[in-house]
Design an enzyme around this catalytic site. Structure first.
Site, short mmCIF file in Angstrom:
data_model
loop_
_atom_site.label_atom_id
_atom_site.label_comp_id
_atom_site.label_asym_id
_atom_site.label_seq_id
_atom_site.Cartn_x
_atom_site.Cartn_y
_atom_site.Cartn_z
N GLN A 67 0.60 -1.10 0.41
CA GLN A 67 0.17 -0.15 0.23
C GLN A 67 1.07 1.34 0.30
O GLN A 67 -0.05 2.13 -0.32
CB GLN A 67 -0.94 -0.45 1.01
CG GLN A 67 -2.54 -1.56 1.05
CD GLN A 67 -2.73 -0.93 2.04
OE1 GLN A 67 -2.74 -1.94 3.27
NE2 GLN A 67 -3.91 -0.37 2.10
N HIS A 162 0.78 -9.47 4.49
CA HIS A 162 -0.50 -8.01 4.50
C HIS A 162 -0.99 -8.40 2.96
O HIS A 162 -1.25 -7.53 2.12
CB HIS A 162 0.32 -7.35 5.03
CG HIS A 162 -1.36 -5.88 5.64
ND1 HIS A 162 -1.43 -5.66 6.67
CD2 HIS A 162 -2.29 -5.56 4.64
CE1 HIS A 162 -1.94 -4.64 6.48
NE2 HIS A 162 -2.57 -4.80 5.71
N ASN A 206 -2.02 -10.73 8.13
CA ASN A 206 -3.12 -9.59 8.46
C ASN A 206 -4.30 -10.36 7.90
O ASN A 206 -4.23 -10.54 6.78
CB ASN A 206 -2.34 -8.49 8.01
CG ASN A 206 -3.21 -7.35 7.54
OD1 ASN A 206 -3.11 -6.82 9.02
ND2 ASN A 206 -4.42 -7.02 6.76
N GLU A 207 -4.98 -9.68 8.87
CA GLU A 207 -6.47 -10.33 8.67
C GLU A 207 -7.03 -11.49 7.66
O GLU A 207 -7.66 -11.48 6.61
CB GLU A 207 -7.07 -8.82 8.13
CG GLU A 207 -7.23 -7.39 9.11
CD GLU A 207 -8.03 -6.78 9.00
OE1 GLU A 207 -8.24 -6.54 6.87
OE2 GLU A 207 -7.84 -5.39 8.60
C1 FCB Z 1 -7.78 -3.31 7.21
C2 FCB Z 1 -6.59 -3.38 6.28
C3 FCB Z 1 -5.29 -2.52 5.38
C4 FCB Z 1 -6.32 -1.36 5.45
C5 FCB Z 1 -7.62 -0.95 6.04
C6 FCB Z 1 -7.90 0.23 6.05
O1 FCB Z 1 -8.16 -3.48 6.57
O2 FCB Z 1 -5.52 -4.92 7.02
O3 FCB Z 1 -4.86 -3.16 4.74
O4 FCB Z 1 -6.86 -1.62 4.15
O5 FCB Z 1 -8.22 -2.03 6.51
#
Ligand code: FCB
Length: 447
Positions: A67, A162, A206-207
């Site tokens: 990003q 990520h 990440n997520e």
């Molecule tokens: C999260 C993501 C991150 C970014 C934020 C706004 O869910 O982990 O990369 O996109 O949202």
């Protein structure tokens, strides 16, 4: 005979009735307890002018390599963004905000904001551009980034993966493939050997749920095609990948803290009296939001909670399950509801694992109805209340340090503490970020 049958029917009816009542009572009680906003201790009677956080609390900001860095040509996202219509306004990341080259300047600004920690991710495709081929010069780059942070006394938190996967890995089937864990482990092994001594706080991924829902359910992200049947297999591989990475890093450094970062919206039923909605909300929270953490709880040193909004479940709108709730609320951008109390609730829900928690993402876009200063103050207070109520919260990472490439939303979604002019790459700390700097400076928030 007739009589016996009707007796049987009767008991069957009574039995079913009792079961239904028990079932409904269980879920209505459960949902009521789980989804009611419990007034936190000290919420009303704390009279102090400022609410103090524990010593050593980390006040940070976060980014992700794809990003902010620019030029990540070995990522599947690179291919994806070349496809017509995938990214809003046709935005591209050739240069992005050039954090790859300008990180020192960014760290100077981060120091002006008095932040004591920085969460960033390693770009797997840079480090391993081809299967099994590692690029030492890229690991040297990240070593320099870590060195620059150390010189500024900023504690790094490093995310191994990520959202952005290498193109070769995607071609091998990505996380759908049973080889994915083996590939990820080789990358993690290389990273641990080369960067292990410079990092104490790691996030394996990440997520994972957001990755799956955006990519495989909503098809907004690569692979760009909805394929729900693949989800259970991907989930299983990701659980294994986390555990493998956890073991590898610990083998290298037993003192390191290794966690997982999860998308943790506050999932509630929109109508507490609607038992069916309560059941759906409860099930989504349990089987989706808590899916990964509950499965890796014995092999994780901390939980990374990402809180952005409350997600109300309304049965009328099945699309709400995976998107936003459309009733009236103040928005925080990306159609997200502004609901600071939800952070407190989410922290209380994750407290059951009895693990330290870092809020590894929380943030708001430039948006006039909810200014950033109010946003951070109100959310910081909720963290304070959770700590008062016994939750072991150790850090707060604002998303994001810089305005950046917001995946399929492109550059329009501006979450940064620092704005970046995309033409000149000039950086400016936003006025609305000063309140966060004040919080970090005093390790406290005004009451
Ligand atoms: C999260 C993501 C991150 C970014 C934020 C706004 O869910 O982990 O990369 O996109 O949202």
């Amino acid at each position: 005979m007739k009589k016996i049958l009707s007796e049987k029917k009767k008991s069957l009816l009574i039995g079913t009735g009792v079961l239904c009542t028990l079932f409904c009572t269980f879920f209505s009680n459960l949902s009521f307890k789980a989804y009611r906003y419990n007034k936190p201790v000290g919420h009303e009677d704390a009279t102090a002018e400022t609410l103090e956080f524990p010593d050593g609390f980390l006040w940070g900001a976060a980014t992700a390599s794809y990003q902010v860095e620019g030029g990540n040509k070995h990522s599947i996202w690179w291919e994806f963004e070349q496809e017509e219509g995938r990214i809003k306004n046709g935005d591209r990341t050739e240069v992005c905000v050039d954090h790859y080259n300008l990180y020192e300047e960014d760290f100077d600004l981060m120091s002006d904001l008095d932040l004591n920690s920085y969460r960033f991710s390693l770009e797997w495709g840079r480090i391993e551009p081809e299967k099994g081929v590692f690029d030492d010069s890229e690991v040297t780059h990240y070593k320099n980034v870590l060195k620059a942070l150390k010189e500024k006394n900023v504690i790094p938190m490093v995310t191994l993966w990520h959202h952005s996967i290498p193109t070769w890995f995607a071609e091998e089937g990505g996380w759908e493939s049973k080889n994915s864990v083996k590939y990820f482990s080789a990358y993690v092994q290389y990273v641990a050997e080369n960067l292990g001594e410079d990092v104490e706080l790691w996030l394996t991924m990440n997520e994972p749920t957001a990755y799956i829902s955006s990519g495989y359910l909503m098809a907004k992200w690569p692979p760009g095609e909805a394929s729900p049947l693949k989800v259970p297999g991907i989930q299983k591989n990701l659980v294994k990948a986390h555990k493998a990475a956890y073991d590898i890093i610990h083998r290298y450094d037993s003192e390191a803290e290794v966690g997982i970062a999860e998308y943790s919206s506050y999932v509630v039923s929109s109508n507490n009296k609607n038992i069916v909605e309560n059941i759906v909300a409860y099930s989504i929270d349990k089987s989706w939001t808590h899916y990964f953490v509950s499965r890796v709880r014995t092999q994780t040193d901390f939980i990374g909670v990402h809180y952005y909004y409350r997600q109300k479940i309304r049965l009328g709108l099945i699309k709400d399950l995976f998107s936003k709730d459309a009733v009236d609320f103040e928005q925080t951008g990306l159609d997200r509801e502004y609901y600071p109390q939800g952070l407190y609730e989410v922290l209380m829900r994750f407290d059951k694992y009895d693990l330290p928690i870092y809020i590894t993402e929380i943030g708001v876009q430039d948006y006039h109805e909810v200014p950033r200063d109010v946003f951070v103050q109100e959310h910081a207070r909720e963290v304070y209340y959770a700590i008062q109520n016994g939750v072991d919260v150790r850090g707060f990472y604002y998303w994001a340090l810089l305005d950046s490439f917001e995946w399929s939303e492109g550059y329009d979604a501006k979450f940064g503490l620092i704005s970046v002019d995309l033409e000149t790459l000039e950086r400016t700390i936003k006025d609305s970020s000063q309140a966060y700097a004040d919080i970090a400076r005093c390790n406290c928030v005004g009451n």
